[in-house]
Design a protein around this motif. Structure first.
Motif, PDB file in Angstrom:
ATOM      1  N   UNK A   1     -52.719 -19.452   6.989  1.00 33.46           N
ATOM      2  CA  UNK A   1     -53.187 -20.615   7.746  1.00 33.46           C
ATOM      3  C   UNK A   1     -53.611 -20.201   9.156  1.00 33.46           C
ATOM      4  N   UNK A   2     -54.508 -20.952   9.715  1.00 36.48           N
ATOM      5  CA  UNK A   2     -54.944 -20.666  11.072  1.00 36.48           C
ATOM      6  C   UNK A   2     -53.794 -20.914  12.035  1.00 36.48           C
TER       7      UNK A   2
ATOM      8  N   UNK B   1     -60.543 -21.264  17.223  1.00 39.10           N
ATOM      9  CA  UNK B   1     -60.480 -22.148  16.049  1.00 39.10           C
ATOM     10  C   UNK B   1     -61.896 -22.460  15.541  1.00 39.10           C
TER      11      UNK B   1
ATOM     12  N   UNK C   1     -52.519 -21.367  15.967  1.00 36.30           N
ATOM     13  CA  UNK C   1     -53.082 -21.748  17.251  1.00 36.30           C
ATOM     14  C   UNK C   1     -52.092 -21.418  18.356  1.00 36.30           C
TER      15      UNK C   1
ATOM     16  N   UNK D   1     -63.697 -19.231  14.210  1.00 37.94           N
ATOM     17  CA  UNK D   1     -63.288 -18.953  12.827  1.00 37.94           C
ATOM     18  C   UNK D   1     -64.076 -19.841  11.858  1.00 37.94           C
TER      19      UNK D   1
END
Lengths: 815, 164
Positions: free
Chosen positions: A1-2, A697, A4, A700
């Motif tokens: 998962x991204x 974000x 942050x 990507x």
């Protein structure tokens, strides 16, 4: 998962470089986005377009009587009226074929508009289309690039013998010496297919003509460039100031395809004028797939002159593009857009190039995401692998030996490109390392020994961004160009203003289609003023009559993150300068002695001498005579930024066709199932250097989207025709685009080599792997099929095509 | 001749509407232009792209493949029903945090599809998420961040239910 980084709420911290989620999401997630089909006007009527069922046909009488009698029909527009009400669109070739907003006397591709019906609703308009009778006299059609130039080919336009729209030859460097010095010549012939990236929202136009003011008002999801505004005004025979053109805040994807929609703006403007009502037209999917726009298909023949050690001394190539039934702006840009980066990431100082742009009875073209860089790199990167194979050098090694070195930047290419910054070898090595290249090569050997078809594919490419419109000039010779006014530029405008309470509002016309410009603008402004992004509001609507725009405005060629953000910085700095001058005046202090935090401006050495920003702003608005004497009223800053490197072509046909140049390295592995021809990705590392990353974000998101477009172009997508020019891919059942099941995990690596040309050091990255993935996938498939003696020189690499190749190889006597 | 209208009663996002519609009117057009619920988007009108997906009596359906008259008596939920009292629901919030949308055009269909997916399978694997949304085309994101968003939403919904 991204993951942050935590979003801090501390003012004064840097916001550029942080994964700030998008403010745009809130309306888009709740059904409150405003796309073109969501707009309505009083008395709005609806258009439907009758389109040619033939690839090539004379058009005789068009009988519209029955259609006009249908209740609810307001009027019909045919080619006869279009020819009377407008001129052909201007285009940068001469002689230019006549291209109008609809077919005039002859249709030249399936789906070309033949008539427009305007009715009370779309259903009635479509009913009426069926009542129009057209006397078509079919003509022979031509669909193949080479067949189009044959002596006996059907001729599309009398102005363009042999169906050639544009033809030029270029020589850069010293070809003769390079040829002499070379130890061998490696040749290749490559066919890149025609495809378009099919935004999920189709084209849409609302046109309203005011006969009293003699002005048109247009709403459309056109993505730019606003060259289109000039083109439509010229076609309608009016000055630009009589054509107000508004682009809604939300556009459902563009990918370059929505640059091809301006002819419909002219068509609906004429329909509105003729029928005396505002007209809305929303393209349906079939119309989109057969007649909106695609990228060009291209046939390339290439020769590489190389030394035994793998050094590439020169390239000679001939590329033929195909813009379909007509050629329309920005074409013939397809043939010239990538000229500055034609030698890719390599030190190749000598180039001989022939360029042809031909016409066939196919749908017209537009700059599809990557705008022919995928075509260029498909040829160039396949050639790198062929050279490697002929010299028995590893394909990674051959690239490392030819790269432009890190200490050579800024680097001027043989063709005039000015690469601003980079470290290609470092980024490529990172990707090879992450991929575990050496071990994977070893594993590949073992797997091959077991009979598995495993291939490793590489592509190392330069990603140009921020188009310099000058490159289209290359379609004409220096002597022809000298007779015309020079063209150049890449400018973007932003206005930042401060209200009486010191809050900031940004007025933009950057025309995003989902890239998150508003969020990025708020990050950049927050950093410049030391405030929070939440304190910055943004209004982003392109309106030619109410915003600062230019020919180059619009969202294309990944311009925003470099040209756009630099304009934001400039505008904010100018606002800040004005704010400081007023503060200095009120504090009786030198401007140079001042500093600010998020709330006040103060004298650096005597912080107690301070004034709140809202009081400075209040003075500017409420006490205008209290300003310094020589100061204009109004608290705003305008930034109109043009890249200083956007110059016209030289007399030697050198041109810096883009302005910032990033780098991409793809390293990927595929396995092919010999029984079905299906391809599976086993591993994929993608390294990107786009300078400073403003919002990881969103960055990507652009990269992942680019991968999907690259896969689509490499494996699935093709706008296909039969030999009569009849389209075979008129629905999403036949025109296949990647679904969530076809996109593998891609391991992304970021390297940041800042650009010296932009305020933040950022470059463009919106096209990304759309440029490089088709080449890398083709190289991987070629590597996998090499044991069978199969060459990979065309796309898409559909299971069907690969299966046929394997079957043919297995049944050929040499195996 | 204009086709004759027929009266239907349909509940959309909890509100009941009585309207006269032509038999050939698509449900997508009825929602958008009849009820001015512009959140539902139309991307292909032949049932492939999935942008127009709504919940029809609780089941994800393509509103471009249904006539409005077929919705007589039905309960429909569109994207406009998701946020309550000005707050994003957990699925929307996950899409926001994980950048599960770019242009936003497929997003309403993607959300309604994901809603059904998570209701039927509250803790899907990556592969199940990918299969679940494979009927909705997105051309911006490459799907990666959509899958991330739906996974995050599954966790958030499970967490919220555990807390209750």
């Amino acid at each position: 998962m991204t993951t942050m980084p935590p979003a801090s709420k501390q003012a004064g911290e840097k916001w550029v470089g942080r994964s700030v989620p998008r403010r745009e999401d809130l309306r888009l997630l709740t059904g409150r986005g405003r796309f073109i089909d969501d707009f309505e006007l009083p008395q709005l009527k609806h258009a439907a377009i009758l389109r040619s069922p033939y690839a090539h046909a004379e058009i005789g009488e068009i009988d519209v009587h029955a259609a006009l009698e249908l209740p609810g029909v307001r009027g019909v527009l045919t080619g006869r009226e279009v020819a009377a009400m407008s001129r052909p669109f201007a285009v940068g070739v001469s002689p230019a074929p006549k291209y109008y907003a609809s077919a005039v006397e002859r249709a030249r591709f399936v789906g070309e508009p033949v008539a427009v019906v305007v009715a009370d609703d779309r259903y009635i308009a479509e009913d009426a289309l069926e009542l129009i009778e057209v006397d078509y006299r079919p003509l022979p059609a031509v669909v193949d690039i080479e067949a189009a130039m044959a002596a006996d080919a059907p001729q599309l336009h009398e102005e363009c013998p042999n169906n050639i729209y544009s033809q030029r030859e270029f020589v850069y460097g010293d070809m003769e010496s390079a040829k002499k010095e070379a130890d061998r010549v490696v040749t290749g012939r490559f066919l890149f297919p025609k495809y378009g990236s099919t935004p999920i929202e189709t084209y849409g136009v609302i046109a309203s003509y005011d006969p009293f003011a003699d002005q048109y008002e247009i709403w459309s999801n056109y993505q730019g460039p606003m060259v289109g505004h000039a083109l439509v005004a010229q076609a309608l025979g009016i000055a630009e100031n009589r054509l107000r053109w508004i682009i809604p805040t939300d556009i459902g994807g563009g990918f370059g395809i929505k640059t091809g929609l301006y002819p419909y703006i002219a068509l609906m403007a004429m329909a509105s004028k003729r029928c005396g009502v505002p007209v809305k037209w929303i393209e349906d999917r079939q119309e989109h797939l057969i007649a909106s726009a695609t990228g060009t298909d291209r046939l390339t023949e290439m020769e590489a002159y190389v030394k035994s050690d793998g050094t590439i001394l020169a390239l000679k190539d001939r590329a033929i593009d195909n813009t379909g039934g007509y050629i329309r702006a920005p074409e013939p840009g397809c043939a010239y857009r990538s000229i500055g980066n034609h030698t890719g990431a390599y030190q190749i100082r000598n180039l001989e190039r022939e360029v042809l742009v031909v016409g066939t009875n196919k749908c017209l073209t537009a700059p599809n995401r990557g705008y022919t860089c995928q075509h260029l790199y498909f040829s160039l990167e396949r050639m790198m692998d062929k050279v490697a194979a002929e010299l028995d050098i590893d394909p990674a090694e051959i690239r490392l030996r030819n790269f432009i070195a890190a200490d050579q930047f800024p680097y001027k290419t043989a063709t005039g490109g000015l690469y601003d910054s980079g470290d290609y070898a470092a980024a490529f090595r990172l990707a090879l390392q992450r991929f575990d290249y050496d071990n994977m090569r070893q594993w590949q050997k073992e797997a091959r020994a077991e009979g598995r078809l495993i291939g490793i594919g590489l592509a190392t490419v330069v990603e140009p961004s921020v188009t310099n419109i000058a490159y289209v000039g290359l379609a004409k010779s220096y002597l022809e160009r000298r007779k015309e006014h020079p063209k150049s530029g890449s400018g973007e405008a932003i206005m930042v203003k401060m209200d009486p309470l010191g809050k900031v509002h940004v007025i933009a016309a950057t025309n995003p289609q989902g890239q998150g410009h508003d969020t990025v603008i708020s990050q950049v402004v927050a950093d410049q003023l030391g405030i929070l992004p939440d304190d910055v509001t943004v209004s982003n609507v392109l309106d030619t009559h109410q915003r600062l725009t230019s020919i180059t405005s619009g969202s294309y060629s990944s311009r925003f993150s470099s040209a756009g953000t630099t304009a934001v910085v400039l505008a904010t700095q100018r606002l800040k300068e004005k704010l400081f001058r007023i503060a200095g005046h009120l504090l009786d202090a030198h401007v140079e002695s001042l500093q600010n935090d998020s709330h006040k401006i103060f004298v650096r050495e005597q912080p107690q001498r301070s004034i709140e920003i809202r009081h400075v702003a209040g003075t500017a608005h409420w006490n205008q005579s209290g300003l310094p004497e020589d100061m204009d009223v109004g608290l705003y800053g305008v930034g109109f930024y043009n890249m200083p490197t956007s110059e016209p072509p030289t007399e030697f046909d050198q041109v810096n066709s883009s302005n910032t140049y990033g780098f991409i390295a793809e390293v990927l592995m595929v396995e092919i199932d010999p029984e079905t021809g299906a391809l599976q990705f086993l591993k994929w590392v993608s390294a990107h250097d786009a300078g400073t990353v403003i919002n990881p974000l969103l960055f990507e998101g652009q990269l992942q989207g680019g991968v999907a477009h690259g896969i689509g172009g490499a494996i699935f997508e093709e706008t296909a025709y039969d030999e009569n020019g009849q389209i075979l891919t008129g629905s999403f059942m036949d025109y296949l685009v990647p679904t969530s099941m076809e996109i593998p995990e891609v391991d992304m690596i970021h390297q940041e080599t800042p650009s010296p040309l932009t305020a933040l050091g950022s470059k463009g990255t919106g096209e990304a792997s759309a440029m490089s993935a088709p080449a890398a996938i083709a190289n991987a498939v070629a590597d996998a099929l090499r044991p069978l003696g199969i060459e990979v020189n065309e796309l898409p690499l559909s299971p069907n095509r690969i299966w046929h190749w394997i079957k043919d190889a297995q049944s050929s006597p040499s195996q | 001749m204009r086709p004759v209208g027929r009266k239907i009663t349909v509940t959309v996002n909890g509100e009941q509407y009585v309207r006269e519609v032509e038999p050939r009117l698509l449900l997508a057009d009825f929602l958008r232009h009849g009820l001015q619920l512009f959140g539902t988007h139309v991307g292909c009108e032949h049932g492939v792209c999935g942008a127009c997906t709504i919940l029809f009596d609780g089941v994800a359906q393509r509103s471009c493949l249904i006539f409005a008259i077929q919705a007589d008596g039905a309960e429909i939920l569109t994207v406009e029903s998701l946020a309550q009292s000005g707050k994003l629901n957990l699925l929307q919030k996950a899409f926001h945090e994980h950048h599960g949308l770019q242009c936003g055009f497929c997003t309403p269909g993607m959300l309604m599809t994901a809603l059904e997916l998570l209701r039927e399978n509250p803790s899907p694997s990556d592969q199940e998420v990918r299969a679940g949304i494979s009927g909705v085309l997105c051309r911006c994101t490459g799907y990666k961040q959509i899958v991330d968003s739906i996974n995050a939403a599954a966790l958030a919904i499970a967490g919220a239910e555990a807390a209750e």
